[in-house]
Design a protein around this motif. Structure first.
Motif, mmCIF file in Angstrom:
data_model
loop_
_atom_site.group_PDB
_atom_site.id
_atom_site.type_symbol
_atom_site.label_atom_id
_atom_site.label_comp_id
_atom_site.label_asym_id
_atom_site.label_seq_id
_atom_site.Cartn_x
_atom_site.Cartn_y
_atom_site.Cartn_z
ATOM 1 N N LEU A 41 75.851 42.215 52.064
ATOM 2 C CA LEU A 41 74.588 42.933 52.060
ATOM 3 C C LEU A 41 73.540 42.090 52.775
ATOM 4 C CD1 LEU A 41 72.942 45.374 51.010
ATOM 5 C CD2 LEU A 41 72.404 43.974 49.019
ATOM 6 N N VAL A 42 72.881 42.686 53.755
ATOM 7 C CA VAL A 42 71.819 42.018 54.499
ATOM 8 C C VAL A 42 70.533 42.774 54.216
ATOM 9 C CG1 VAL A 42 70.992 41.334 56.775
ATOM 10 C CG2 VAL A 42 73.446 41.350 56.308
ATOM 11 N N LYS A 43 69.553 42.074 53.624
ATOM 12 C CA LYS A 43 68.297 42.709 53.235
ATOM 13 C C LYS A 43 67.203 42.430 54.255
ATOM 14 C CE LYS A 43 69.275 42.252 48.320
ATOM 15 N NZ LYS A 43 68.832 41.664 47.060
ATOM 16 N N ASN A 44 66.221 43.310 54.278
ATOM 17 C CA ASN A 44 64.988 43.122 55.041
ATOM 18 C C ASN A 44 65.256 42.927 56.536
ATOM 19 O OD1 ASN A 44 62.229 43.042 55.274
ATOM 20 N ND2 ASN A 44 62.090 40.852 54.847
ATOM 21 N N ILE A 45 65.892 43.904 57.152
ATOM 22 C CA ILE A 45 66.179 43.820 58.588
ATOM 23 C C ILE A 45 64.910 44.068 59.404
ATOM 24 C CG2 ILE A 45 68.564 44.567 58.258
ATOM 25 C CD1 ILE A 45 67.672 47.304 59.490
ATOM 26 N N ARG A 46 64.936 43.633 60.660
ATOM 27 C CA ARG A 46 63.841 43.867 61.595
ATOM 28 C C ARG A 46 64.419 44.524 62.843
ATOM 29 N NH1 ARG A 46 63.857 39.243 59.454
ATOM 30 N NH2 ARG A 46 64.641 38.079 61.215
ATOM 31 N N LEU A 47 63.805 45.604 63.288
ATOM 32 C CA LEU A 47 64.261 46.284 64.495
ATOM 33 C C LEU A 47 63.836 45.486 65.719
ATOM 34 C CD1 LEU A 47 63.413 49.990 63.625
ATOM 35 C CD2 LEU A 47 65.491 48.706 63.144
ATOM 36 N N THR A 48 64.586 45.607 66.800
ATOM 37 C CA THR A 48 64.275 44.916 68.052
ATOM 38 C C THR A 48 63.971 45.949 69.132
ATOM 39 O OG1 THR A 48 66.570 44.907 68.802
ATOM 40 C CG2 THR A 48 65.872 43.035 67.457
ATOM 41 N N CYS A 56 68.045 39.744 61.569
ATOM 42 C CA CYS A 56 68.116 39.558 60.124
ATOM 43 C C CYS A 56 68.450 38.104 59.820
ATOM 44 C CB CYS A 56 69.160 40.483 59.516
ATOM 45 S SG CYS A 56 70.823 40.183 60.140
ATOM 46 N N SER A 57 68.479 37.795 58.542
ATOM 47 C CA SER A 57 68.914 36.481 58.079
ATOM 48 C C SER A 57 69.870 36.679 56.917
ATOM 49 C CB SER A 57 67.715 35.649 57.617
ATOM 50 O OG SER A 57 66.882 35.341 58.696
ATOM 51 N N THR A 58 70.889 35.829 56.851
ATOM 52 C CA THR A 58 71.814 35.837 55.718
ATOM 53 C C THR A 58 71.734 34.474 55.044
ATOM 54 O OG1 THR A 58 73.688 35.027 57.008
ATOM 55 C CG2 THR A 58 73.388 37.419 56.918
ATOM 56 N N LYS A 59 72.460 34.309 53.963
ATOM 57 C CA LYS A 59 72.483 33.014 53.287
ATOM 58 C C LYS A 59 73.044 31.932 54.197
ATOM 59 C CE LYS A 59 73.067 34.906 48.665
ATOM 60 N NZ LYS A 59 73.978 35.071 47.542
ATOM 61 N N GLN A 60 74.047 32.303 55.017
ATOM 62 C CA GLN A 60 74.709 31.336 55.882
ATOM 63 C C GLN A 60 73.945 31.078 57.174
ATOM 64 O OE1 GLN A 60 76.097 34.298 54.925
ATOM 65 N NE2 GLN A 60 78.178 34.012 54.208
ATOM 66 N N VAL A 61 73.359 32.119 57.767
ATOM 67 C CA VAL A 61 72.789 32.018 59.110
ATOM 68 C C VAL A 61 71.389 32.634 59.125
ATOM 69 C CG1 VAL A 61 73.123 32.592 61.539
ATOM 70 C CG2 VAL A 61 75.114 32.278 60.060
ATOM 71 N N LEU A 64 69.600 35.820 62.794
ATOM 72 C CA LEU A 64 70.820 36.426 63.306
ATOM 73 C C LEU A 64 70.496 37.768 63.956
ATOM 74 C CD1 LEU A 64 73.921 36.027 63.194
ATOM 75 C CD2 LEU A 64 73.895 37.236 61.033
ATOM 76 N N VAL A 65 71.160 38.073 65.071
ATOM 77 C CA VAL A 65 71.042 39.384 65.716
ATOM 78 C C VAL A 65 72.394 40.083 65.568
ATOM 79 C CG1 VAL A 65 70.659 40.610 67.885
ATOM 80 C CG2 VAL A 65 69.323 38.563 67.366
ATOM 81 N N LEU A 66 72.369 41.282 64.986
ATOM 82 C CA LEU A 66 73.591 42.043 64.758
ATOM 83 C C LEU A 66 73.544 43.371 65.502
ATOM 84 C CD1 LEU A 66 74.033 41.610 60.901
ATOM 85 C CD2 LEU A 66 75.262 40.405 62.695
ATOM 86 N N ARG A 67 74.693 43.817 65.962
ATOM 87 C CA ARG A 67 74.799 45.132 66.606
ATOM 88 C C ARG A 67 74.912 46.197 65.522
ATOM 89 N NH1 ARG A 67 75.344 45.751 71.876
ATOM 90 N NH2 ARG A 67 76.603 47.604 71.547
#
Length: 74
Positions: A41-48, A56-61, A64-67
């Motif tokens: 689960l990835v919370k609080n995403i930001r559109l580009t 977004c940001s995860t616990k590990q990274v 991060l930019v995700l498709r």
């Protein structure tokens, strides 16, 4: 806003800033040995500016930019 300007997840649901999404595929992070697992689960995403990518940001990274094709709205 026309239909071409809407960011959509892999299932076609509309995404907005601050939404939460779930990964639908294990993803290796470029430049890192980390793998983000399916179901994360990835919370609080930001559109580009690109309609097929989110930030977004995860616990590990962080930063991060995700498709969007690998995400579904939570």
């Amino acid at each position: 806003m026309s239909d071409e300007e809407i960011t959509r997840d892999g299932n076609g649901a509309e995404l907005k800033d601050g939404d939460s999404v779930t990964l639908i595929k294990d993803l290796k992070v470029k430049g890192s040995s980390e793998t983000i697992k399916r179901g994360t689960l990835v919370k609080n995403i930001r559109l580009t500016a690109k309609l097929d990518e989110i930030e977004c940001s995860t616990k590990q990274v962080k930063g991060l930019v995700l498709r969007t094709e690998f995400l579904k709205k939570a």
